[in-house]
Enzyme design. Structure first.
Site, PDB file in Angstrom:
ATOM      1  N   GLU A  20       0.047   1.468 -15.829  1.00  0.00           N
ATOM      2  CA  GLU A  20      -0.296   0.585 -14.715  1.00  0.00           C
ATOM      3  C   GLU A  20      -1.626  -0.132 -14.964  1.00  0.00           C
ATOM      4  O   GLU A  20      -1.786  -1.305 -14.632  1.00  0.00           O
ATOM      5  CB  GLU A  20      -0.330   1.393 -13.413  1.00  0.00           C
ATOM      6  CG  GLU A  20      -0.166   0.518 -12.210  1.00  0.00           C
ATOM      7  CD  GLU A  20       0.241   1.281 -10.948  1.00  0.00           C
ATOM      8  OE1 GLU A  20      -0.100   0.794  -9.876  1.00  0.00           O
ATOM      9  OE2 GLU A  20       0.893   2.346 -11.029  1.00  0.00           O
ATOM     10  N   SER A  54       4.154  -0.120  -7.019  1.00  0.00           N
ATOM     11  CA  SER A  54       3.808  -0.277  -8.436  1.00  0.00           C
ATOM     12  C   SER A  54       3.873   1.062  -9.165  1.00  0.00           C
ATOM     13  O   SER A  54       4.386   1.139 -10.281  1.00  0.00           O
ATOM     14  CB  SER A  54       2.419  -0.889  -8.584  1.00  0.00           C
ATOM     15  OG  SER A  54       1.439  -0.108  -7.936  1.00  0.00           O
ATOM     16  N   GLY A  81       0.806  -1.222   0.000  1.00  0.00           N
ATOM     17  CA  GLY A  81       0.000   0.000   0.000  1.00  0.00           C
ATOM     18  C   GLY A  81       0.832   1.262   0.000  1.00  0.00           C
ATOM     19  O   GLY A  81       0.299   2.357   0.207  1.00  0.00           O
ATOM     20  N   ASP A 111      -1.567   8.031  -6.738  1.00  0.00           N
ATOM     21  CA  ASP A 111      -0.192   7.570  -6.515  1.00  0.00           C
ATOM     22  C   ASP A 111       0.784   8.205  -7.502  1.00  0.00           C
ATOM     23  O   ASP A 111       1.876   8.631  -7.135  1.00  0.00           O
ATOM     24  CB  ASP A 111      -0.127   6.045  -6.650  1.00  0.00           C
ATOM     25  CG  ASP A 111      -1.061   5.345  -5.690  1.00  0.00           C
ATOM     26  OD1 ASP A 111      -1.557   5.999  -4.749  1.00  0.00           O
ATOM     27  OD2 ASP A 111      -1.304   4.135  -5.879  1.00  0.00           O
TER      28      ASP A 111
END
Ligand code: ADP
Ligand code: MG
Length: 362
Positions: free
Chosen positions: A153, A121, A117, A165
């Protein structure tokens, strides 16, 4: 598309992971969030190619060698080892955006723990697209880079994520939080007072259900927005969603983000911790994305000196984040780790984080 010159020496790009201090499950509803890019990062070293018209990649953290044609024709979901899907996603997203990816050999190294979390990625995807656009000599603004990394992604994972993110990794400023408006696509740095810091605690459970449950939550709030005749819940009034726990979380969370940023700017640091605690309760009770292990991590943080604590990221496992007096950070880390060990966690993970600068070439 014009073939790109291959790199002759090595060059390195980096992108940070992030914590989200407050404002989860708001980004895909055009909402507000307050992440901080952290001093844990992914580095991609780019060397001359070992195979023509191919991007090859290895990772210090993941097994297997990846090979993806620079034409971007490979279906990312079919790539093995699975982490190579991020490389294939980045190549195909770049090609479709008109960024000619040169043949090259990549080495990935990351200090962002994967599947926790903290967005390992996105650190990887952002580092890749920043490297590829720089190598191709294409200049994109930070929001376009975030969109490109998200596209990469989504191609890699099939999960329809929000931009939180990627925006955090591309707008980070040392010792600042970032107030993200996911509708205006703006990121405003908000200074963190010197006396305050953050501690991350892993719940002890990986984010297993994250993909499917995330898509389900997303569909639920999209349905509420449609019922209300709104594009997203950004403009929903509290009374419109009072009876729907999922939508109520989104609307109250946006208000908490605003209140947190306002309190930071006004130096009302006493208000910060309770807002994080309220956010966790809303994610647990209304949005249904916490786990007993995340609740335990939050309770331990609060019991050992944190001013506020909550799960960070999508939930369903992964990490909790605690707001602490900066000079107490190491003490909180040690005490929480000891308590987790006493509770039977074989290798507890807890560490302090600082606000880091945005992605770019090293
Ligand atoms: P999170 O983003 O919360 O860390 P995700 O499940 O979204 O968790 O992303 C984790 C995945 O990202 C890994 O399974 C792997 O595919 C990829 N990844 C992350 N870090 C690395 C790395 N250092 N090397 C290769 N792949 C990585
Ligand atoms: Mg992720």
């Amino acid at each position: 598309m014009v073939a790109q010159p291959e790199p002759s020496g090595t060059r390195t790009w980096r992108a940070p992971g992030r914590i989200n201090v407050i404002g989860d499950h708001t980004d895909y509803q055009d909402g507000l969030c307050l992440p901080m890019a952290i001093d844990r990062e992914c580095r991609v070293v780019v060397a001359p190619p070992t195979h023509p018209e191919t991007v090859t990649a290895t990772s210090a953290q993941m097994p297997g060698a990846v090979a993806v044609p620079t034409a971007g024709t490979t279906e990312p979901a079919s790539v093995l080892p699975a982490w190579g899907r991020f490389v294939a996603g980045a190549v195909s997203a770049c090609i479709d955006r008109g960024v000619a990816v040169p043949a090259c050999g990549l080495t990935v190294t990351s200090t962002v723990p994967a599947g926790s979390g903290l967005s390992s990625s996105s650190a990887l995807s952002v580092a890749l697209v920043v490297a590829f656009t720089d190598l191709a000599g294409v200049t994109l603004d930070r929001v376009d880079l975030a969109r490109l990394a998200l596209d990469a992604e989504v191609r890699a994972t099939g999960v329809p994520g929000g931009l939180l993110d990627q925006m955090a990794a591309l707008h980070g400023v040392a010792d600042h939080l970032l107030l993200l408006d996911c509708r205006a696509l703006t990121a405003e740095p908000v200074a963190l007072p010197r006396a305050l810091g953050f501690v991350v605690v892993h719940s002890g459970r990986p984010r297993t259900l994250a993909g499917s449950a995330y898509a389900q939550r997303r569909a639920e709030v999209e349905a509420v927005a449609r019922r209300l005749g709104l594009a997203t819940l950004r403009d929903a009034a509290p009374e419109q969603v009072a009876d729907d726990p999922r939508a109520r979380h989104v609307v109250t969370e946006n208000a908490r983000v605003r209140a947190f940023a306002d309190a930071l700017r006004a130096g009302r640091t006493d208000a910060l911790g309770p807002l994080m605690v309220a956010s966790h309760a809303s994610l647990r009770d209304d949005y249904g994305v916490s786990t007993p292990e995340l609740d335990r991590a939050v309770d331990l943080l609060m019991a050992h000196g944190a001013l506020g604590a909550r799960l960070t990221g999508a939930g369903f496992g992964g990490c909790a984040v605690g707001l602490v007096q900066r000079n107490h950070a190491d003490d909180v880390v040690a005490k929480v780790a000891r308590a987790l060990e006493a509770a039977g966690e074989p290798a507890p993970v807890a560490f302090a984080v600082r606000g880091a600068d945005a992605a770019g070439e090293v």
